[in-house]
Design a protein around this motif. Structure first.
Motif, PDB file in Angstrom:
ATOM      1  N   PRO A 324     -15.404   9.596   6.843  1.00  0.00           N
ATOM      2  CA  PRO A 324     -15.400   8.057   7.265  1.00  0.00           C
ATOM      3  C   PRO A 324     -15.364   7.197   6.005  1.00  0.00           C
ATOM      4  N   LEU A 325     -14.955   5.838   6.356  1.00  0.00           N
ATOM      5  CA  LEU A 325     -15.208   4.736   5.546  1.00  0.00           C
ATOM      6  C   LEU A 325     -16.763   4.443   5.512  1.00  0.00           C
ATOM      7  N   VAL A 326     -17.222   3.881   4.421  1.00  0.00           N
ATOM      8  CA  VAL A 326     -18.734   3.900   4.398  1.00  0.00           C
ATOM      9  C   VAL A 326     -19.360   2.813   5.520  1.00  0.00           C
ATOM     10  N   SER A 327     -18.517   1.925   5.830  1.00  0.00           N
ATOM     11  CA  SER A 327     -19.371   1.258   6.767  1.00  0.00           C
ATOM     12  C   SER A 327     -18.147   0.317   7.769  1.00  0.00           C
ATOM     13  N   ALA A 328     -18.420  -0.428   8.869  1.00  0.00           N
ATOM     14  CA  ALA A 328     -17.566  -0.732   9.732  1.00  0.00           C
ATOM     15  C   ALA A 328     -17.095  -2.224   8.901  1.00  0.00           C
ATOM     16  N   GLY A 329     -17.712  -2.729   8.064  1.00  0.00           N
ATOM     17  CA  GLY A 329     -16.907  -3.971   7.233  1.00  0.00           C
ATOM     18  C   GLY A 329     -15.881  -3.406   6.217  1.00  0.00           C
ATOM     19  N   GLN A 330     -16.132  -2.023   5.552  1.00  0.00           N
ATOM     20  CA  GLN A 330     -15.334  -1.712   4.747  1.00  0.00           C
ATOM     21  C   GLN A 330     -13.942  -1.365   5.464  1.00  0.00           C
ATOM     22  N   ARG A 331     -13.928  -0.825   6.608  1.00  0.00           N
ATOM     23  CA  ARG A 331     -12.819  -0.557   7.447  1.00  0.00           C
ATOM     24  C   ARG A 331     -12.120  -1.699   7.949  1.00  0.00           C
ATOM     25  N   ASP A 332     -13.092  -2.714   8.233  1.00  0.00           N
ATOM     26  CA  ASP A 332     -12.237  -3.982   8.577  1.00  0.00           C
ATOM     27  C   ASP A 332     -11.517  -4.863   7.535  1.00  0.00           C
ATOM     28  N   THR A 333     -11.834  -4.512   6.160  1.00  0.00           N
ATOM     29  CA  THR A 333     -11.361  -5.027   5.081  1.00  0.00           C
ATOM     30  C   THR A 333      -9.982  -4.236   4.854  1.00  0.00           C
ATOM     31  N   VAL A 334     -10.162  -2.949   5.165  1.00  0.00           N
ATOM     32  CA  VAL A 334      -9.206  -2.214   4.822  1.00  0.00           C
ATOM     33  C   VAL A 334      -7.798  -2.388   5.762  1.00  0.00           C
ATOM     34  N   GLU A 335      -8.378  -2.627   6.992  1.00  0.00           N
ATOM     35  CA  GLU A 335      -7.372  -2.934   7.868  1.00  0.00           C
ATOM     36  C   GLU A 335      -6.959  -4.199   7.953  1.00  0.00           C
ATOM     37  N   ALA A 336      -7.359  -5.362   7.468  1.00  0.00           N
ATOM     38  CA  ALA A 336      -6.717  -6.520   7.068  1.00  0.00           C
ATOM     39  C   ALA A 336      -5.742  -6.402   6.123  1.00  0.00           C
ATOM     40  N   PHE A 337      -5.860  -5.584   5.174  1.00  0.00           N
ATOM     41  CA  PHE A 337      -4.701  -5.289   4.221  1.00  0.00           C
ATOM     42  C   PHE A 337      -3.529  -4.607   4.777  1.00  0.00           C
ATOM     43  N   LEU A 338      -3.825  -3.634   5.800  1.00  0.00           N
ATOM     44  CA  LEU A 338      -2.769  -3.133   6.455  1.00  0.00           C
ATOM     45  C   LEU A 338      -2.116  -4.281   7.196  1.00  0.00           C
ATOM     46  N   ALA A 339      -2.899  -5.055   8.077  1.00  0.00           N
ATOM     47  CA  ALA A 339      -2.077  -6.150   8.926  1.00  0.00           C
ATOM     48  C   ALA A 339      -1.252  -7.078   7.994  1.00  0.00           C
ATOM     49  N   ASP A 340      -1.867  -7.350   6.706  1.00  0.00           N
ATOM     50  CA  ASP A 340      -0.950  -8.139   5.843  1.00  0.00           C
ATOM     51  C   ASP A 340       0.292  -7.536   5.431  1.00  0.00           C
ATOM     52  N   ALA A 341      -0.083  -6.225   5.054  1.00  0.00           N
ATOM     53  CA  ALA A 341       1.254  -5.547   4.699  1.00  0.00           C
ATOM     54  C   ALA A 341       2.334  -5.438   5.688  1.00  0.00           C
ATOM     55  N   ARG A 342       1.946  -5.312   7.147  1.00  0.00           N
ATOM     56  CA  ARG A 342       2.881  -5.180   8.072  1.00  0.00           C
ATOM     57  C   ARG A 342       3.657  -6.476   8.402  1.00  0.00           C
ATOM     58  N   ARG A 343       2.708  -7.563   8.073  1.00  0.00           N
ATOM     59  CA  ARG A 343       3.199  -8.973   8.145  1.00  0.00           C
ATOM     60  C   ARG A 343       4.382  -9.363   7.194  1.00  0.00           C
ATOM     61  N   THR A 344       4.014  -8.707   6.069  1.00  0.00           N
ATOM     62  CA  THR A 344       5.129  -9.059   4.857  1.00  0.00           C
ATOM     63  C   THR A 344       6.212  -8.092   4.752  1.00  0.00           C
ATOM     64  N   GLY A 345       6.464  -7.237   5.785  1.00  0.00           N
ATOM     65  CA  GLY A 345       7.601  -6.215   5.857  1.00  0.00           C
ATOM     66  C   GLY A 345       7.421  -4.995   5.390  1.00  0.00           C
ATOM     67  N   ALA A 346       6.262  -4.598   5.057  1.00  0.00           N
ATOM     68  CA  ALA A 346       6.216  -3.315   4.581  1.00  0.00           C
ATOM     69  C   ALA A 346       6.471  -2.131   5.892  1.00  0.00           C
ATOM     70  N   THR A 347       6.719  -1.028   5.231  1.00  0.00           N
ATOM     71  CA  THR A 347       7.072   0.243   6.290  1.00  0.00           C
ATOM     72  C   THR A 347       5.920   1.005   6.237  1.00  0.00           C
ATOM     73  N   VAL A 348       5.269   1.475   7.582  1.00  0.00           N
ATOM     74  CA  VAL A 348       4.228   2.467   7.527  1.00  0.00           C
ATOM     75  C   VAL A 348       4.860   3.705   7.801  1.00  0.00           C
ATOM     76  N   ALA A 349       5.021   4.754   6.573  1.00  0.00           N
ATOM     77  CA  ALA A 349       5.576   5.879   6.598  1.00  0.00           C
ATOM     78  C   ALA A 349       4.714   6.769   7.475  1.00  0.00           C
ATOM     79  N   THR A 350       3.265   6.806   7.292  1.00  0.00           N
ATOM     80  CA  THR A 350       2.403   7.545   8.171  1.00  0.00           C
ATOM     81  C   THR A 350       1.076   6.973   7.892  1.00  0.00           C
TER      82      THR A 350
END
Ligand code: TAP
Length: 476
Positions: A324-350
């Motif tokens: 797992p990631l080290v903490s809930a906070g760390q996972r929230d941070t990473v998921e915020a990056f992913l949300a940002d990427a999706r919003r700016t047009g990135a494709t999630v290949a997997t």
């Protein structure tokens, strides 16, 4: 070895002067599994004074042979207790047990290296213009504060403590609040190996309380820090007041550069673990992949296929590759990056999702179509996320690589020796590997350019960094 629950000061466990305690959560189960003492400013004062007494009272003047003997004994005991150290690491940060075992062995190896270095380390004699005799001394500094992060808690503690002790200093070690157990185990084991009381103190507690009290303490001669660029900048500012020595190992956004003439199939199959190992919580993570356009498509297909095979799950299982990631906070941070990427047009290949209902898990995620100005391309994510982009022109690719404020690590894949040398010279980074993803060698300097840090861990460079250099001239 029992689970530590107190501070380790003056060769013994004790509670905090303020009676404070904090809880540790197992990131694989989301459950509190223990509590332990949290140091305060009074504990820092007591630990630093005791370390200063231990330094003046004998450690700095101990015969090199005796220091070597103690450091080798610490290494032997670390190997004896490797399974306990590995289990503590799994519990506190969710590191897969096979990685935790390797890192316990790496810590012991670091002590062996510096034990051997003690008797090889010294100054020079210099031919100076006045005649006479000129020589340099490498003198210990006094008490060093080592402040370490939670992602590689045990090896990073060892690669600060071992060279500092080898050079004749005493150390106050402050582990990250999420990962104090293996640092405390190191203190206990070192003492059992014959390290005199006070030479190594271990103070778990909050960064803003214990960290700041250490950095501003007048008896601390050097601060050796590994962690975020933000906290590194703060420490450098505090240290400037009395020109305290600092070494800083900070964040990274390392490039992985694949040319079409390379064994790109091997690069594609090995590159996922160069970013996803330790669930991406690695300052050397190769999170920006540049692939020459003619092999981009097949490279991405292989990379994605290799990523899908990675075993994400219970860190106590030997076959697990990503915990797992080290903490809930760390996972929230990473998921915020992913949300940002999706919003700016990135494709999630997997990837991109949570693979298990319990625990702070996140699937290893491959992003395509990420723009050069996007956050996921520019900022350190510190989670299992990679972006892959094609390039046509070497010079333009290198301009983008070096536009990053970071410069820690990176890989170059090519069969051309001249290209490998040219690109290795051009990339602004402290550590590089060619046709490999290896960043850390006990014998070689490790550290960053630009905002990735200052000074070097490991190798003889680290030991030099724990000394003051004095020049003495003797007239004829
Ligand atoms: P940080 O939040 O910077 O914490 C690192 C250490 O500094 C912890 O022990 C922390 O204590 C302490 N700290 C926090 N505030 C402090 C303050 N005001 N004064 C003194 N110490 C303070 O980093 P992290 O979250 O543990 O680690 C992630 C970051 O470290 C990433 O950016 C990563 O790239 C970097 N990192 C770099 C490297 C190398 S070698 N370059 C290696 C590993 C990690 P608390 O835990 O109590 O807050």
């Amino acid at each position: 070895m029992k689970l530590p629950g107190q501070l380790f000061v003056d060769g013994a466990y004790r509670d905090s002067a303020g009676g404070g305690r904090s809880s540790l959560i197992n990131p694989a189960t989301e459950e509190v599994f223990t509590t332990l003492a949290a140091a305060n400013a009074a504990d820092v004062q007591a630990a630093v004074e005791s370390a200063q007494r231990a330094w003046e009272g004998g450690w700095r003047d101990l015969a090199p042979g005796k220091r070597t003997e103690i450091l080798f004994k610490i290494a032997r005991l670390l190997r004896d207790y490797a399974e306990h150290i590995a289990e503590f690491e799994v519990l506190q940060i969710g590191k897969p047990i096979s990685d935790a075992r390797d890192e316990a062995g790496l810590g012991a190896r670091v002590f062996e290296y510096y034990a051997g270095a003690v008797s090889q380390f010294g100054g020079q004699t210099l031919p100076v213009a006045r005649g006479g005799f000129d020589f340099t001394l490498r003198q210990s500094m006094g008490v060093v504060a080592a402040i370490v992060p939670w992602n590689f808690p045990f090896p990073i503690a060892c690669w600060k403590v071992a060279p500092a002790l080898a050079a004749g200093n005493c150390v106050v070690l402050k582990p990250a609040s999420l990962s104090p157990l293996t640092a405390l185990a190191l203190g206990e084991i070192a003492h059992a190996a014959g390290l005199p009381p006070g030479v190594l103190q271990v103070l778990p507690g909050s960064g803003s309380v214990v960290g700041d009290a250490l950095v501003t303490h007048p008896l601390i001669r050097k601060v050796s820090f590994t962690g975020s660029t933000e906290v590194g900048r703060h420490i450098m500012g505090l240290a400037a007041r009395d020109i305290k020595r600092v070494s800083l190992e900070l964040g990274g956004k390392s490039p992985n550069i694949v040319f079409a003439d390379a064994d790109w199939q091997k690069a594609a199959e090995t590159s996922p673990m160069s970013v996803f190992a330790n669930t991406g919580q690695d300052c050397c993570a190769r999170s920006r992949v540049y692939v020459e356009r003619s092999v981009f498509q097949p490279f991405v297909e292989r990379f994605v296929a290799a990523t899908r095979k990675l075993v994400v799950g219970d860190p106590t299982h030997a076959e697990t590759q990503l915990g797992p990631l080290v903490s809930a906070g760390q996972r929230d941070t990473v998921e915020a990056f992913l949300a940002d990427a999706r919003r700016t047009g990135a494709t999630v290949a997997t990837g991109g999702g949570r693979p298990h209902a319990k625990g702070y898990y996140l699937e290893p995620t491959v992003l395509l179509n990420v723009g050069p100005g996007d956050r996921c391309w520019r900022e350190e994510i510190f989670g299992p996320v990679v972006a892959i982009t094609p390039f046509d022109d070497e010079a333009a690719m290198l301009r983008d690589v070096n536009a990053s404020p970071f410069g820690l690590s990176g890989s170059i894949w090519t069969q051309s020796l001249s290209r490998a040398l040219r690109v290795a010279r051009a990339v602004q980074s402290g550590v590089l590997s060619v046709n490999s993803h290896s960043s850390v060698h006990v014998e070689a300097p490790f550290g960053g350019f630009k905002s990735s840090g200052l000074g070097r861990d490991l190798g003889m460079s680290a030991m030099e960094g724990y000394t003051e250099l004095k020049n003495v001239y003797v007239a004829e």
